[in-house]
Design a protein around this motif. Structure first.
Motif, PDB file in Angstrom:
ATOM      1  N   PHE A 254       0.815  -1.217   0.000  1.00  0.00           N
ATOM      2  CA  PHE A 254       0.000   0.000   0.000  1.00  0.00           C
ATOM      3  C   PHE A 254       0.845   1.260   0.000  1.00  0.00           C
ATOM      4  O   PHE A 254       0.414   2.315  -0.476  1.00  0.00           O
ATOM      5  CB  PHE A 254      -0.973  -0.016   1.192  1.00  0.00           C
ATOM      6  N   THR A 255       2.042   1.148   0.521  1.00  0.00           N
ATOM      7  CA  THR A 255       2.946   2.292   0.489  1.00  0.00           C
ATOM      8  C   THR A 255       3.383   2.533  -0.957  1.00  0.00           C
ATOM      9  O   THR A 255       3.317   3.664  -1.454  1.00  0.00           O
ATOM     10  CB  THR A 255       4.175   2.032   1.386  1.00  0.00           C
ATOM     11  N   ALA A 256       3.796   1.480  -1.630  1.00  0.00           N
ATOM     12  CA  ALA A 256       4.211   1.610  -3.027  1.00  0.00           C
ATOM     13  C   ALA A 256       3.058   2.154  -3.859  1.00  0.00           C
ATOM     14  O   ALA A 256       3.222   3.066  -4.672  1.00  0.00           O
ATOM     15  CB  ALA A 256       4.656   0.258  -3.569  1.00  0.00           C
ATOM     16  N   ARG A 257       1.872   1.608  -3.598  1.00  0.00           N
ATOM     17  CA  ARG A 257       0.671   2.024  -4.322  1.00  0.00           C
ATOM     18  C   ARG A 257       0.422   3.512  -4.156  1.00  0.00           C
ATOM     19  O   ARG A 257       0.034   4.201  -5.100  1.00  0.00           O
ATOM     20  CB  ARG A 257      -0.513   1.260  -3.751  1.00  0.00           C
ATOM     21  N   HIS A 258       0.645   4.004  -2.936  1.00  0.00           N
ATOM     22  CA  HIS A 258       0.428   5.443  -2.696  1.00  0.00           C
ATOM     23  C   HIS A 258       1.347   6.273  -3.577  1.00  0.00           C
ATOM     24  O   HIS A 258       0.996   7.346  -4.044  1.00  0.00           O
ATOM     25  CB  HIS A 258       0.667   5.775  -1.223  1.00  0.00           C
ATOM     26  N   HIS A 259       2.546   5.740  -3.801  1.00  0.00           N
ATOM     27  CA  HIS A 259       3.519   6.446  -4.640  1.00  0.00           C
ATOM     28  C   HIS A 259       3.415   6.029  -6.094  1.00  0.00           C
ATOM     29  O   HIS A 259       4.306   6.321  -6.890  1.00  0.00           O
ATOM     30  CB  HIS A 259       4.936   6.169  -4.116  1.00  0.00           C
ATOM     31  N   ASN A 260       2.334   5.336  -6.427  1.00  0.00           N
ATOM     32  CA  ASN A 260       2.114   4.866  -7.805  1.00  0.00           C
ATOM     33  C   ASN A 260       3.223   3.960  -8.314  1.00  0.00           C
ATOM     34  O   ASN A 260       3.602   4.023  -9.482  1.00  0.00           O
ATOM     35  CB  ASN A 260       1.947   6.048  -8.769  1.00  0.00           C
ATOM     36  N   LEU A 261       3.729   3.133  -7.430  1.00  0.00           N
ATOM     37  CA  LEU A 261       4.777   2.191  -7.797  1.00  0.00           C
ATOM     38  C   LEU A 261       4.286   0.776  -7.575  1.00  0.00           C
ATOM     39  O   LEU A 261       3.449   0.526  -6.712  1.00  0.00           O
ATOM     40  CB  LEU A 261       6.024   2.430  -6.936  1.00  0.00           C
ATOM     41  N   GLN A 262       4.839  -0.150  -8.375  1.00  0.00           N
ATOM     42  CA  GLN A 262       4.517  -1.553  -8.121  1.00  0.00           C
ATOM     43  C   GLN A 262       5.467  -2.109  -7.074  1.00  0.00           C
ATOM     44  O   GLN A 262       6.598  -1.628  -6.935  1.00  0.00           O
ATOM     45  CB  GLN A 262       4.652  -2.359  -9.397  1.00  0.00           C
ATOM     46  N   LYS A 263       5.012  -3.144  -6.377  1.00  0.00           N
ATOM     47  CA  LYS A 263       5.818  -3.706  -5.295  1.00  0.00           C
ATOM     48  C   LYS A 263       7.210  -4.088  -5.776  1.00  0.00           C
ATOM     49  O   LYS A 263       8.198  -3.828  -5.099  1.00  0.00           O
ATOM     50  CB  LYS A 263       5.106  -4.926  -4.701  1.00  0.00           C
ATOM     51  N   ASP A 264       7.308  -4.699  -6.946  1.00  0.00           N
ATOM     52  CA  ASP A 264       8.615  -5.147  -7.425  1.00  0.00           C
ATOM     53  C   ASP A 264       9.564  -3.999  -7.761  1.00  0.00           C
ATOM     54  O   ASP A 264      10.753  -4.213  -7.948  1.00  0.00           O
ATOM     55  CB  ASP A 264       8.440  -6.050  -8.661  1.00  0.00           C
ATOM     56  N   ALA A 265       9.007  -2.783  -7.889  1.00  0.00           N
ATOM     57  CA  ALA A 265       9.842  -1.617  -8.215  1.00  0.00           C
ATOM     58  C   ALA A 265       9.504  -0.500  -7.239  1.00  0.00           C
ATOM     59  O   ALA A 265       9.322   0.646  -7.611  1.00  0.00           O
ATOM     60  CB  ALA A 265       9.577  -1.183  -9.651  1.00  0.00           C
ATOM     61  N   CYS A 266       9.428  -0.862  -5.968  1.00  0.00           N
ATOM     62  CA  CYS A 266       8.887   0.050  -4.956  1.00  0.00           C
ATOM     63  C   CYS A 266       9.851   1.140  -4.528  1.00  0.00           C
ATOM     64  O   CYS A 266       9.466   2.067  -3.821  1.00  0.00           O
ATOM     65  CB  CYS A 266       8.469  -0.750  -3.731  1.00  0.00           C
ATOM     66  N   ALA A 267      11.114   1.010  -4.902  1.00  0.00           N
ATOM     67  CA  ALA A 267      12.132   1.975  -4.459  1.00  0.00           C
ATOM     68  C   ALA A 267      12.192   2.068  -2.945  1.00  0.00           C
ATOM     69  O   ALA A 267      12.682   3.047  -2.396  1.00  0.00           O
ATOM     70  CB  ALA A 267      11.881   3.346  -5.082  1.00  0.00           C
ATOM     71  N   PHE A 268      11.653   1.047  -2.276  1.00  0.00           N
ATOM     72  CA  PHE A 268      11.774   0.947  -0.809  1.00  0.00           C
ATOM     73  C   PHE A 268      11.300   2.214  -0.099  1.00  0.00           C
ATOM     74  O   PHE A 268      11.873   2.638   0.897  1.00  0.00           O
ATOM     75  CB  PHE A 268      13.212   0.590  -0.419  1.00  0.00           C
ATOM     76  N   ARG A 269      10.218   2.803  -0.646  1.00  0.00           N
ATOM     77  CA  ARG A 269       9.745   4.093  -0.138  1.00  0.00           C
ATOM     78  C   ARG A 269       9.293   4.027   1.319  1.00  0.00           C
ATOM     79  O   ARG A 269       9.217   5.042   1.993  1.00  0.00           O
ATOM     80  CB  ARG A 269       8.602   4.617  -1.010  1.00  0.00           C
ATOM     81  N   CYS A 270       8.966   2.820   1.804  1.00  0.00           N
ATOM     82  CA  CYS A 270       8.465   2.744   3.182  1.00  0.00           C
ATOM     83  C   CYS A 270       9.525   3.151   4.191  1.00  0.00           C
ATOM     84  O   CYS A 270       9.222   3.375   5.370  1.00  0.00           O
ATOM     85  CB  CYS A 270       7.919   1.349   3.491  1.00  0.00           C
ATOM     86  N   ILE A 271      10.756   3.288   3.733  1.00  0.00           N
ATOM     87  CA  ILE A 271      11.842   3.709   4.623  1.00  0.00           C
ATOM     88  C   ILE A 271      11.629   5.166   5.067  1.00  0.00           C
ATOM     89  O   ILE A 271      12.218   5.619   6.062  1.00  0.00           O
ATOM     90  CB  ILE A 271      13.216   3.527   3.940  1.00  0.00           C
ATOM     91  N   GLU A 272      10.781   5.877   4.337  1.00  0.00           N
ATOM     92  CA  GLU A 272      10.529   7.274   4.671  1.00  0.00           C
ATOM     93  C   GLU A 272       9.569   7.431   5.853  1.00  0.00           C
ATOM     94  O   GLU A 272       9.424   8.520   6.400  1.00  0.00           O
ATOM     95  CB  GLU A 272       9.920   7.991   3.459  1.00  0.00           C
ATOM     96  N   ASP A 273       8.886   6.358   6.226  1.00  0.00           N
ATOM     97  CA  ASP A 273       7.828   6.471   7.234  1.00  0.00           C
ATOM     98  C   ASP A 273       8.170   5.697   8.494  1.00  0.00           C
ATOM     99  O   ASP A 273       7.884   4.521   8.586  1.00  0.00           O
ATOM    100  CB  ASP A 273       6.502   5.950   6.658  1.00  0.00           C
ATOM    101  N   GLY A 274       8.744   6.397   9.441  1.00  0.00           N
ATOM    102  CA  GLY A 274       9.235   5.739  10.657  1.00  0.00           C
ATOM    103  C   GLY A 274       8.155   5.045  11.470  1.00  0.00           C
ATOM    104  O   GLY A 274       8.434   4.099  12.200  1.00  0.00           O
TER     105      GLY A 274
END
Lengths: 339, 501
Positions: free
Chosen positions: B178-198
């Motif tokens: 759901f984090t990737a989805r929020h950033h319009n990314l697919q899980k396999d190419a998520c850029a590990f964005r969840c690291i931004e949310d402590g």
């Protein structure tokens, strides 16, 4: 190891009541699955499900047509109410169902011990997503079939099926749970009731639909799940299908209302080694059950006749679309990019 | 009473994670520390070896280190990681999936922890896992305190109970991120964005209420579960209380728990002191058998009867209702007597063709506005009588009255939108439908609204009620349970045998 698509794939259809059971049988289901009128199954909704007399009639009807009847006993008992669940297993065995679909290990142990002839299926509620988990249940309780949670890609299903002798059943159509089944407490957080113990997600006692100047609002235990403008299509008030605000955006943050429809993937699923396709929808009515069963029967028959040249017909997709949530469909997790 | 630190559910940068566990090792309020990536196998700031190293540091500090396994296992690579962890015999393991249980049993491991997501809701299931080597049970967070107490009464003696006592509640897991989805990314190419949310990403309702938290593939509560204020109640029901790490103040929270458990601070005072340290408002509903997001104060807890979540299983057949009299005047003549004449004529003209073609679907139509205007001005009673008379003609075999008991005495309405008809009716204690005696302007307890065509199509089984609902052609307002009961009954009864000859 290649599996040919010539192995017969069973069509397993939902029966929320006798008319639905008959609609499924009449339209070509190989198996129908049902629950009792209580919390022993995960569709414990008002006005749904069967009492003992209705089950006897249902089984007789199915047998007349040479079809199978499966009972869903797929919720988790607490210590206090365990006897209701074991009694249900006893009833099921006595009624002569073809299999019981279960999730709780202690219930499976009970069934295996007291009714060794009763065929056991592992419910999707058992949340088994790997061959290790499935083989655990097979080795301890003798399950012969497992229904897979809708979280695995086609490749992952193939891998799993290749590493277990347990028959694999996958969902082909119906309302889609975006969370792995069997381990979701979202509804409990919002209402105090969940599929696991009460057999209900977003139970109707907590649902309110209210026409307001801002639009039609759907609330679950007072929590605003969504708001529809005039003419906007509505969806089930399941809490994961609402629109919510995350940072600056308001959108379907968890899931958009859409039905799973894996019809186009049928040859691939067959090639992956599955034994049965399950249609979701015990809470839907006989018209839905009949329509969906008919289309899938035609598709499975076409597959059996000529797997190589199988193509999902437009007419089939149109029929299925009509009864889809959100009147749209998705391949869900079967299609890896959906994840 | 021991305190444990649950596995870190969020994705923090490598250094921050190491620093956190250094501080944990140095602290003296925690007895047990759970380690490892339990949420997403794509997260790689720390690898298996790193977690093993941290476990060794924790053990060296005199605490028990437990390696916690991935909750949602999907791929062969996930299973590989699982096997690596199980092979590490230096530390206890927490199994969060039945696949892990199989591996632990196969490896002959004893003393592992049955994690909360194994769905152990009754002691018989736990006993099976004890036979496979489990020696500790982490109760599912949604399990009410009363049920935990009941569970423990059936438990074998040396098995420890661990209760989730602080932190954002893990509620669900998905294949989808759901984090990737929020950033319009697919899980396999998520850029590990969840690291931004402590502490994960907050999700609010459309009226601004903090509802859930998105943490990659895991969905959590927005509110922070805390049993600090309930410690006196909780104390007898567990050997271990689990504190789940949040991005700030975790060790201070642990200290407050320790002080309250040792009796140095009153639980109420500790709870007060903790409020400033929480990332969001507190909740404790689950312990009290309520909806999870609720916060039950100590006073309310005393006053309210405990709400045990156990549902009673009922396989009993419904009691027989009295069958209505056998004579069955044809429905058409009933309608003829009670429906407004213009409407009846209109319907008959439309239906003549349809009635002669037994397999034809009901044509789409809308009651023309002029006829609707007349209908609205007519007394409500005759059409309502037509409805209740028709319903009462249905034999019990066709329309069982017993399941309709919740409707007895309730003010119900079928609102036929295009015909302008509001049919207010009820069911009496004898199983007979009657026009409702409620005052003319009283709000019904339940209203189902649809066009005439859709009501008839629904009754004939030609339309599915949910399909109509999705298309906004059917609306249920008021008491939803009653509405669904009526809707399911309308849909599942074979009226067609009745209406068409």
């Amino acid at each position: 190891m290649t599996e040919t698509a010539s192995r017969k794939i069973e069509l397993v259809c939902p029966a929320g009541g006798l008319p639905s059971l008959k609609a499924a049988v009449d339209n070509g289901a190989d198996c129908v699955y049902f629950g009792f009128k209580d919390a022993t199954n995960a569709r414990n909704f008002t006005g749904l499900n069967f009492d003992l007399d209705q089950i006897r009639e249902g089984i007789a009807y199915a047998r007349q047509h040479g079809r199978k009847v499966l009972v869903a006993l797929n919720t988790y008992p607490l210590k206090a109410n365990q006897k209701s669940w074991t009694a249900a297993i006893d009833h099921a065995a006595e009624l002569g169902v073809d299999a019981a679909i279960m999730a709780d290990p202690a219930l499976m142990a009970y069934a295996a011990r007291v009714h060794p002839a009763l065929r056991l299926h592992l419910s999707v509620q058992g949340s088994a997503t790997s061959h290790e988990a499935i083989n655990f249940y097979h080795e301890r309780f003798g399950i012969q079939r497992a229904v897979l949670p809708r979280v695995l890609s086609l490749a992952q299903i193939e891998q799993l099926a290749a590493n277990t002798q347990v028959e694999i059943e996958v969902f082909g159509f119906g309302g889609l749970c975006v969370m792995v089944e069997g381990r979701c407490a979202l509804s409990a957080y919002a209402t105090g009731q969940s599929p696991n113990c009460q057999g209900a997600c977003s139970p109707d006692a907590f649902v309110r639909w209210e026409q307001t100047p801002r639009g039609m609002e759907t609330r679950l235990n007072g929590i605003l799940i969504d708001r529809y403008a005039d003419g906007e299509r509505a969806s089930y008030p399941t809490l994961c299908k609402g629109r919510f605000a995350v940072r600056d955006e308001t959108y379907y943050a968890i899931e958009e209302p859409a039905s799973l429809n894996a019809l186009e993937m049928l040859p691939a699923l067959a090639g992956a080694g599955i034994s049965a396709i399950k249609i979701e929808g015990r809470q839907r009515n006989p018209a839905y059950v009949g329509q969906v069963t008919k289309v899938w029967r035609a598709a499975l028959d076409a597959l059996a006749r000529n797997a190589e040249n199988f193509a999902a017909q437009d007419a089939w997709m149109t029929e299925l679309n009509k009864v889809s949530e959100g009147q749209s469909y998705t391949l869900g997790a079967y299609y890896r990019p959906w994840k | 009473m021991k305190l444990s630190l649950g596995p870190l559910l969020y994705y923090w940068p490598r250094q921050q994670t190491f620093d956190f566990y250094e501080a944990v090792a140095a602290s003296n309020t925690l007895d047990i520390v759970y380690l490892g990536e339990t949420v997403c196998s794509r997260r790689h700031e720390l690898r298996c070896e790193d977690w093993f190293e941290i476990a060794a540091r924790i053990a060296a500090s005199g605490k028990e280190a437990v390696l916690s396994t991935q909750t949602l296992v999907e791929s062969e690579s996930d299973l590989k990681t699982l096997r690596r962890i199980v092979e590490n015999a230096d530390f206890r393991i927490e199994a969060n999936d039945m696949g892990a249980v199989r591996l632990l049993a196969a490896a002959g491991r004893r003393g592992w922890v049955a994690g909360a997501t194994l769905n152990v809701f009754n002691p018989d299931t736990l006993n099976l896992l004890v036979a496979e080597g489990a020696s500790r049970w982490a109760a599912p967070p949604e399990m009410p305190g009363a049920d935990i107490a009941d569970f423990r009464a059936g438990m074998p003696a040396p098995i420890e109970t661990e209760i989730f006592a602080y932190g954002r509640l893990p509620l669900a897991y998905s294949a989808r991120c759901f984090t990737a989805r929020h950033h319009n990314l697919q899980k396999d190419a998520c850029a590990f964005r969840c690291i931004e949310d402590g502490d994960g990403m907050l999700l609010r309702t459309r009226e601004g209420e903090a509802f859930l938290t998105l943490n990659g593939i895991q969905t959590q509560s927005a509110r922070v579960y805390s049993l600090l204020g309930d410690l006196e109640r909780v104390a007898g029901h567990a050997e271990i209380l689990r504190i789940s790490p949040q991005s700030a103040h975790t060790l201070e929270i642990a200290a407050l728990f320790r002080e309250a458990l040792d009796g140095r601070t009153a639980p109420a005072a500790a709870h007060e002191a903790s409020l400033a340290l929480l990332p969001e408002a507190p909740c404790n509903g689950f312990w009290h058998g309520r909806a999870g997001h609720e916060q039950i104060s100590a006073e309310d807890a005393e006053r309210q009867p405990k709400d045990v979540s156990a549902a009673n299983g009922v396989c009993a057949a419904a009691p027989d209702a009295e069958a209505p009299p056998a004579e069955n005047p044809p429905p058409q003549s009933l309608f003829a007597r009670f429906l407004p004449e213009r409407l009846r004529e209109h319907l008959e003209a439309r239906f003549r063709q349809w009635a002669q073609a037994p397999h034809a679907r009901l044509p789409a139509f809308t009651v023309p506005a002029p006829i609707a205007k007349i209908s609205v001005r007519l007394p409500k009673l005759p059409p309502t009588l037509a409805l209740t008379a028709a319903l009462n003609l249905a034999p019990d075999s066709m329309l069982p009255r017993a399941p309709l008991a919740p409707l007895i005495g309730r003010h119900l309405r079928l609102h036929v939108l295009d015909a302008g008809l509001r049919l207010d009716f009820t069911l009496n204690a004898k199983g007979r439908f009657r026009p409702s005696r409620a005052a003319a302007n009283a709000q019904p307890e339940m209203t189902i609204s649809a066009s005439l065509r859709d009501f008839i199509a629904l009754a004939l089984g030609e339309e599915d009620a949910d399909t109509l609902f999705f298309a906004r052609r059917l609306l249920i307002e008021g008491d939803t349970s009653l509405g669904l009961l009526v809707k399911n009954t309308l849909s599942s009864t074979k009226w067609s045998d009745f209406l068409r000859r």
